[in-house]
Design a protein around this motif. Structure first.
Motif, mmCIF file in Angstrom:
data_model
loop_
_atom_site.group_PDB
_atom_site.id
_atom_site.type_symbol
_atom_site.label_atom_id
_atom_site.label_comp_id
_atom_site.label_asym_id
_atom_site.label_seq_id
_atom_site.Cartn_x
_atom_site.Cartn_y
_atom_site.Cartn_z
ATOM 1 N N ASP A 5 -9.600 -5.982 -6.501
ATOM 2 C CA ASP A 5 -9.679 -4.781 -7.333
ATOM 3 C C ASP A 5 -10.008 -3.548 -6.500
ATOM 4 N N ASN A 6 -10.665 -3.760 -5.360
ATOM 5 C CA ASN A 6 -11.101 -2.646 -4.523
ATOM 6 C C ASN A 6 -10.337 -2.499 -3.219
ATOM 7 N N VAL A 7 -9.745 -3.582 -2.728
ATOM 8 C CA VAL A 7 -9.169 -3.599 -1.391
ATOM 9 C C VAL A 7 -7.714 -4.047 -1.432
ATOM 10 N N ASN A 8 -6.847 -3.324 -0.753
ATOM 11 C CA ASN A 8 -5.461 -3.735 -0.519
ATOM 12 C C ASN A 8 -5.303 -4.105 0.950
ATOM 13 N N VAL A 9 -4.660 -5.216 1.208
ATOM 14 C CA VAL A 9 -4.410 -5.659 2.578
ATOM 15 C C VAL A 9 -2.922 -5.931 2.737
ATOM 16 N N VAL A 10 -2.312 -5.340 3.760
ATOM 17 C CA VAL A 10 -0.878 -5.512 4.005
ATOM 18 C C VAL A 10 -0.665 -5.899 5.459
ATOM 19 N N LEU A 11 0.128 -6.927 5.692
ATOM 20 C CA LEU A 11 0.546 -7.311 7.029
ATOM 21 C C LEU A 11 1.904 -6.690 7.311
ATOM 22 N N SER A 12 1.995 -5.922 8.386
ATOM 23 C CA SER A 12 3.256 -5.322 8.804
ATOM 24 C C SER A 12 3.485 -5.675 10.266
ATOM 25 N N GLY A 13 4.346 -6.645 10.506
ATOM 26 C CA GLY A 13 4.525 -7.138 11.856
ATOM 27 C C GLY A 13 3.286 -7.863 12.322
ATOM 28 N N THR A 14 2.697 -7.401 13.428
ATOM 29 C CA THR A 14 1.472 -8.016 13.941
ATOM 30 C C THR A 14 0.221 -7.215 13.567
ATOM 31 N N LYS A 15 0.380 -6.164 12.767
ATOM 32 C CA LYS A 15 -0.732 -5.307 12.362
ATOM 33 C C LYS A 15 -1.132 -5.578 10.912
ATOM 34 N N LEU B 16 0.847 -1.182 0.000
ATOM 35 C CA LEU B 16 0.000 0.000 0.000
ATOM 36 C C LEU B 16 0.891 1.243 0.000
ATOM 37 N N PRO B 17 0.473 2.285 -0.690
ATOM 38 C CA PRO B 17 1.255 3.513 -0.667
ATOM 39 C C PRO B 17 1.405 4.009 0.757
ATOM 40 N N GLY B 18 2.666 4.244 1.174
ATOM 41 C CA GLY B 18 2.910 4.822 2.481
ATOM 42 C C GLY B 18 2.757 3.868 3.644
ATOM 43 N N CYS B 19 2.541 2.560 3.393
ATOM 44 C CA CYS B 19 2.306 1.636 4.493
ATOM 45 C C CYS B 19 3.588 1.055 5.045
ATOM 46 N N GLY B 20 4.728 1.222 4.360
ATOM 47 C CA GLY B 20 6.001 0.815 4.913
ATOM 48 C C GLY B 20 6.132 -0.660 5.151
ATOM 49 N N GLY B 21 6.194 -1.484 4.090
ATOM 50 C CA GLY B 21 6.330 -2.920 4.245
ATOM 51 C C GLY B 21 7.658 -3.289 4.857
ATOM 52 N N SER C 15 3.216 -13.884 13.976
ATOM 53 C CA SER C 15 4.625 -13.898 13.589
ATOM 54 C C SER C 15 4.839 -13.820 12.083
ATOM 55 N N GLY C 16 3.924 -13.242 11.361
ATOM 56 C CA GLY C 16 4.193 -12.984 9.957
ATOM 57 C C GLY C 16 3.371 -13.731 8.955
ATOM 58 N N ILE C 17 2.259 -14.338 9.358
ATOM 59 C CA ILE C 17 1.375 -15.019 8.417
ATOM 60 C C ILE C 17 0.035 -14.293 8.402
ATOM 61 N N LEU C 18 -0.316 -13.730 7.273
ATOM 62 C CA LEU C 18 -1.585 -13.008 7.146
ATOM 63 C C LEU C 18 -2.742 -13.987 7.270
ATOM 64 N N HIS C 19 -3.739 -13.613 8.068
ATOM 65 C CA HIS C 19 -4.907 -14.476 8.242
ATOM 66 C C HIS C 19 -5.541 -14.755 6.886
ATOM 67 N N THR C 20 -5.825 -16.018 6.632
ATOM 68 C CA THR C 20 -6.303 -16.453 5.318
ATOM 69 C C THR C 20 -7.610 -15.779 4.914
ATOM 70 N N ALA C 21 -8.435 -15.369 5.863
ATOM 71 C CA ALA C 21 -9.709 -14.735 5.539
ATOM 72 C C ALA C 21 -9.528 -13.480 4.703
ATOM 73 N N TYR C 22 -8.389 -12.804 4.861
ATOM 74 C CA TYR C 22 -8.179 -11.563 4.114
ATOM 75 C C TYR C 22 -8.054 -11.800 2.606
ATOM 76 N N TYR C 23 -7.783 -13.007 2.187
ATOM 77 C CA TYR C 23 -7.697 -13.292 0.759
ATOM 78 C C TYR C 23 -9.069 -13.392 0.103
ATOM 79 N N GLU C 24 -10.130 -13.296 0.905
ATOM 80 C CA GLU C 24 -11.491 -13.242 0.370
ATOM 81 C C GLU C 24 -11.869 -11.842 -0.100
ATOM 82 N N PHE C 25 -11.139 -10.824 0.328
ATOM 83 C CA PHE C 25 -11.495 -9.448 -0.008
ATOM 84 C C PHE C 25 -11.215 -9.177 -1.482
ATOM 85 N N ASP C 26 -12.121 -8.444 -2.111
ATOM 86 C CA ASP C 26 -11.992 -8.149 -3.538
ATOM 87 C C ASP C 26 -10.692 -7.403 -3.810
#
Length: 279
Positions: free
Chosen positions: A74-84, A21-26, A61-72
């Motif tokens: 084209d409309n939604v960006n999801v980024v895991l940064s640490g525990t957030k 994501l822009p500005g999210c600092g991966g 510890s660095g594994i994005l919850h699988t449910a987030y891969y259900e989000f569209d």
């Protein structure tokens, strides 16, 4: 059936490009669900492939919850940064509605409402984003807190979730005639849901989205039993396994209680976790 662990493994082997994501600092440990023309999902964890195949293993510890891969994507960006987890959406739904302008390919004629009763503004009019940051592995708070007006969650479609109020001291009943067949309308900013969105969840256990305290919201049925859960708390939540978690975890459901004779309110309770602002 959940195809996502196999998909994650396949893409993790074949892709080397990290999208953030822009500005999210991966960081080095970053999972990304990113919007792109090729619907790319990139996993740059340094964990083993067997770890990536787990639905909910060691989420902090660095594994994005699988449910987030259900989000569209084209409309939604999801980024895991640490525990957030940072979720950013353009606020637009991926399904039809009379609230799209007539020139849009997703526009349909109103059915449960009418042009005369619809709220002003079209989905197309909204230009902006919503951003929510939550824990990847949220926990319940010591006390509950009330939801406020405006967005209280982000749906898998890309649009946002509202509670059961139309305004300060104004019940949803006063605006129910303006809602489309997905229990949604526009205003004061973007298109948003109040009721069960039948375009992607109609009396089932499908994922609806994530609430601002980080807990996921599902349809009226529980995936673990195929029936309506009977142990829900005052917020419509309980702890059980889901289609995205092999270990039991707390989550919300649309409560199976009729509203106005034929609808189901998405979230009429309090946050059970510590909610973050959706900006």
């Amino acid at each position: 059936m959940n195809p996502y662990p196999l998909r994650l493994l396949t893409i993790a082997i074949s892709c080397a490009l990290l999208l953030n994501l822009p500005g999210c600092g991966g960081t080095e440990d970053t999972d990304t669900v990113s919007s792109s023309s090729t619907d790319t999902v990139t996993d740059t964890d340094t964990d083993t492939d067997s770890d990536s195949d787990s639905d909910s293993e060691d989420l902090g510890s660095g594994i994005l919850h699988t449910a987030y891969y259900e989000f569209d994507q084209d409309n939604v960006n999801v980024v895991l940064s640490g525990t957030k987890v940072v979720i950013e959406t353009n606020g637009l739904p991926n399904h039809t509605s009379p609230y799209w302008s007539s020139s849009n390919e997703l526009h349909v004629e109103p059915t449960v409402t009418s042009y005369a009763k619809m709220a002003p503004g079209y989905i197309d009019d909204f230009v902006g984003t919503y951003t929510l940051t939550v824990d990847n592995s949220p926990s319940k708070a010591s006390t509950t807190s009330a939801t406020g007006l405006g967005a209280i969650g982000i749906a898998v479609s890309g649009s946002v979730i509202y509670n059961d109020e139309e305004g300060p001291g104004v019940p949803l009943d006063d605006a129910a005639t303006s809602l489309d067949f997905n229990g949604a309308h526009t205003g004061p900013q973007s298109y948003h849901y109040h009721l069960e969105p039948i375009s992607f969840s109609d009396d089932d256990s499908n994922l609806i989205g994530v609430i601002a305290d980080g807990f996921f919201l599902y349809g009226r049925k529980c995936n673990s039993t195929g029936t309506y859960p009977t142990d829900l708390d005052e917020s419509g939540g309980h702890t059980s396994i889901t289609q995205f978690a092999q270990d039991a975890e707390y989550h919300y459901h649309i409560q199976n209680e009729l509203y106005l004779g034929s609808y189901y309110i998405l979230f009429p309770g309090n946050y059970q976790g510590s909610a973050s602002a959706i900006r």
